[in-house]
Design an enzyme around this catalytic site. Structure first.
Site, PDB file in Angstrom:
ATOM      1  N   ILE A 165      93.968  49.627   1.502  1.00 36.91           N
ATOM      2  CA  ILE A 165      92.625  50.065   1.876  1.00 36.91           C
ATOM      3  C   ILE A 165      92.638  51.512   2.378  1.00 36.91           C
ATOM      4  O   ILE A 165      93.254  51.822   3.409  1.00 36.91           O
ATOM      5  CB  ILE A 165      91.998  49.114   2.935  1.00 36.91           C
ATOM      6  CG1 ILE A 165      92.059  47.664   2.424  1.00 36.91           C
ATOM      7  CG2 ILE A 165      90.560  49.540   3.262  1.00 36.91           C
ATOM      8  CD1 ILE A 165      91.470  47.420   1.024  1.00 36.91           C
ATOM      9  N   GLU A 252      81.829  55.038  -8.551  1.00 36.61           N
ATOM     10  CA  GLU A 252      83.207  55.236  -8.081  1.00 36.61           C
ATOM     11  C   GLU A 252      84.082  55.730  -9.240  1.00 36.61           C
ATOM     12  O   GLU A 252      84.900  56.634  -9.087  1.00 36.61           O
ATOM     13  CB  GLU A 252      83.763  53.915  -7.511  1.00 36.61           C
ATOM     14  CG  GLU A 252      85.228  54.036  -7.120  1.00 36.61           C
ATOM     15  CD  GLU A 252      85.760  52.858  -6.302  1.00 36.61           C
ATOM     16  OE1 GLU A 252      84.958  51.992  -5.902  1.00 36.61           O
ATOM     17  OE2 GLU A 252      86.976  52.818  -6.055  1.00 36.61           O
ATOM     18  N   GLN A 346     106.190  71.190 -16.093  1.00 36.98           N
ATOM     19  CA  GLN A 346     107.334  71.565 -16.937  1.00 36.98           C
ATOM     20  C   GLN A 346     107.432  73.091 -17.081  1.00 36.98           C
ATOM     21  O   GLN A 346     108.514  73.658 -17.071  1.00 36.98           O
ATOM     22  CB  GLN A 346     107.187  70.896 -18.316  1.00 36.98           C
ATOM     23  CG  GLN A 346     108.355  71.079 -19.243  1.00 36.98           C
ATOM     24  CD  GLN A 346     109.582  70.276 -18.814  1.00 36.98           C
ATOM     25  OE1 GLN A 346     109.502  69.407 -17.951  1.00 36.98           O
ATOM     26  NE2 GLN A 346     110.722  70.600 -19.400  1.00 36.98           N
ATOM     27  N   GLY A 350     112.246  74.438 -12.536  1.00 32.53           N
ATOM     28  CA  GLY A 350     112.727  73.808 -11.298  1.00 32.53           C
ATOM     29  C   GLY A 350     111.750  73.953 -10.145  1.00 32.53           C
ATOM     30  O   GLY A 350     111.627  73.064  -9.297  1.00 32.53           O
TER      31      GLY A 350
END
Ligand SMILES: Cc1cc2nc3c(=O)[nH]c(=O)nc-3n(C[C@H](O)[C@H](O)[C@H](O)COP(=O)(O)OP(=O)(O)OC[C@H]3O[C@@H](n4cnc5c(N)ncnc54)[C@H](O)[C@@H]3O)c2cc1C
Length: 387
Positions: A165, A252, A346, A350
């Site tokens: 919740i 929603e 990507q 790094g």
């Protein structure tokens, strides 16, 4: 330069909406800078003070009429707030859930007295809202809800357990999905408001540890013989809960699409800027054809998503958005959001894996968009029913 070439729909370019957007952006810059949001993430919860600040700034209960303390706006105001929260990277502050998901249940199904009692407090931030549908054994299949609300004189006695919740630790007002007549299945389901500070037997369980949206206090809730007056039922009679949920869930689902597109646009903006700076093999990343093609594809899909969502916002404003189309927005945009954010990450190499980079957080925060609000598989079930 913004990531997309196309303009927003005209109704989102109205002067008052543009002014509102600027004021929301300013508010978030002042009240939710990265330094503060980072502390919320570490704490696993947004400071209660932030809710009061948002209330004072008029950012809570945006579509609630002024007579109940709200801002008297329309769904465009909800859209602006959601987009700005996404664009500023303020994940975890679930004001949009409070505004566009919880408050509408009270506004649409509450009695005059309920609206006057709860909405002004929700608008000021004195009361933080939550909706408790999901249970450990009932998520997608809400008909399987076990929480019961037994009538005893002029009170309901609520027993059960909820999980996942949002706003669970902070919530002062919880709209609880409960069975008032377990023998009737969906038709025996009702929505009942629990004011947590008045509810003996109400307990908050764990603030759940998540892979993203760490500032959001997604929690377990327990109801152990919690007594509330029968006047806390939403709607005139019992058994309306499922219908009420079905009427409100499209909004929603649209909100998940709205925030998804905003995240996609932010990811593209950040990535385009990055690949123009970063060099490898003596040239900028943007100069590699792979980078260009990947980002060309992302930009194309982002443009399609933007046009689709703005059209749906328009339909919703006219009261014409049907449940299946809202489900399409929820599943398709959240899938796209995950795909594009992953492609962008990507391109950061790094650095994209480092939490200090916004793209890394967007990657983790986005994952749940395919799960909550009804999983994407359930969205396809709903769409398939209309074939
Ligand atoms: C961060 C977060 C916040 C949340 N906030 C709230 C909240 O505020 N209030 C609330 O009530 N809930 C909330 N939820 C719960 C969320 O809505 C549920 O997790 C979601 O509906 C899925 O239910 P479940 O987790 O029980 O998964 P399950 O229903 O067990 O589903 C597991 C998998 O099976 C698939 N599946 C299930 N049924 C079918 C089917 N018929 N056909 C095909 N595939 C199917 C699902 O798609 C999913 O991939 C939240 C969840 C998260 C993670």
């Amino acid at each position: 330069m913004p990531a997309l070439n196309i303009d927003r729909a005209d109704f989102l370019k109205a002067e008052d909406i543009v002014i509102f957007e600027r004021s929301v952006a300013r508010f978030l810059d002042e009240h939710a800078p990265e330094s503060r949001v980072g502390k919320w993430r570490e704490a696993g919860i947004v400071e209660r003070a932030m809710w009061r600040e948002a209330g004072e700034a008029g950012l809570l209960c945006l579509t609630v009429p002024e007579e109940y303390g709200g801002a008297g706006g329309d769904f465009r105001h909800d859209v602006v707030l959601m987009e700005q929260l996404a664009k500023k990277g303020v994940s975890g502050f679930a004001a949009s859930l409070h505004n566009a998901i919880v408050a509408p249940y009270i506004l649409h199904y509450g009695s005059e007295e309920q609206k006057k009692t709860w909405l002004p407090k929700m608008a000021s931030g004195e009361m933080i809202g939550a909706i408790a549908m999901s249970e450990p054994c009932a998520g997608s299949d809400l008909q399987g809800v076990k929480t019961s609300a037994r009538l005893d004189g002029n009170q309901y006695v609520i027993n059960g357990q909820k999980t996942f919740i949002s706003n669970g630790q902070l919530a002062d007002l919880v709209v609880v999905v409960a069975k008032t007549d377990p023998s009737l299945g969906a038709k025996g389901t009702s929505l009942i408001v629990v004011e947590t500070n008045k509810a003996e037997g109400f307990h908050r369980g764990r603030n759940l540890e998540k892979i993203g949206q760490e500032a959001q206090d997604t929690s377990e809730l327990f109801f152990d013989n919690v007594r509330v007056p029968t006047s806390n039922l939403l709607g005139r009679q019992e058994g309306q809960g499922f219908v009420q949920l079905m009427q409100q869930l499209p909004q929603e689902r649209l909100t998940i699409g709205v925030s998804g597109v905003a995240v996609i646009e932010r990811a593209l903006d950040l990535t385009i800027a990055y690949v123009k700076e970063r060099k490898a093999f003596g040239q900028r990343l943007i100069d590699f054809q792979n980078t260009q093609f990947k980002l060309a594809e992302c930009k194309t899909e982002a443009t399609i998503a933007r046009i689709f969502i703005d059209r749906l916002i328009g339909l919703h404003l006219e009261g014409k958005l049907d449940a299946a189309t809202a489900s399409m927005a929820k599943y398709w945009v959240s899938d796209l959001e995950n795909k594009i954010v992953d492609t962008c990450l990507q391109l950061f190499g790094g650095y994209g894996y480092m939490t200090e980079y916004p793209i890394a957080r967007m990657f983790r925060d986005s994952r749940v968009q395919r799960i909550y609000g009804g999983s994407n598989e359930i969205m396809k079930v709903l769409i398939a029913r209309t074939l």
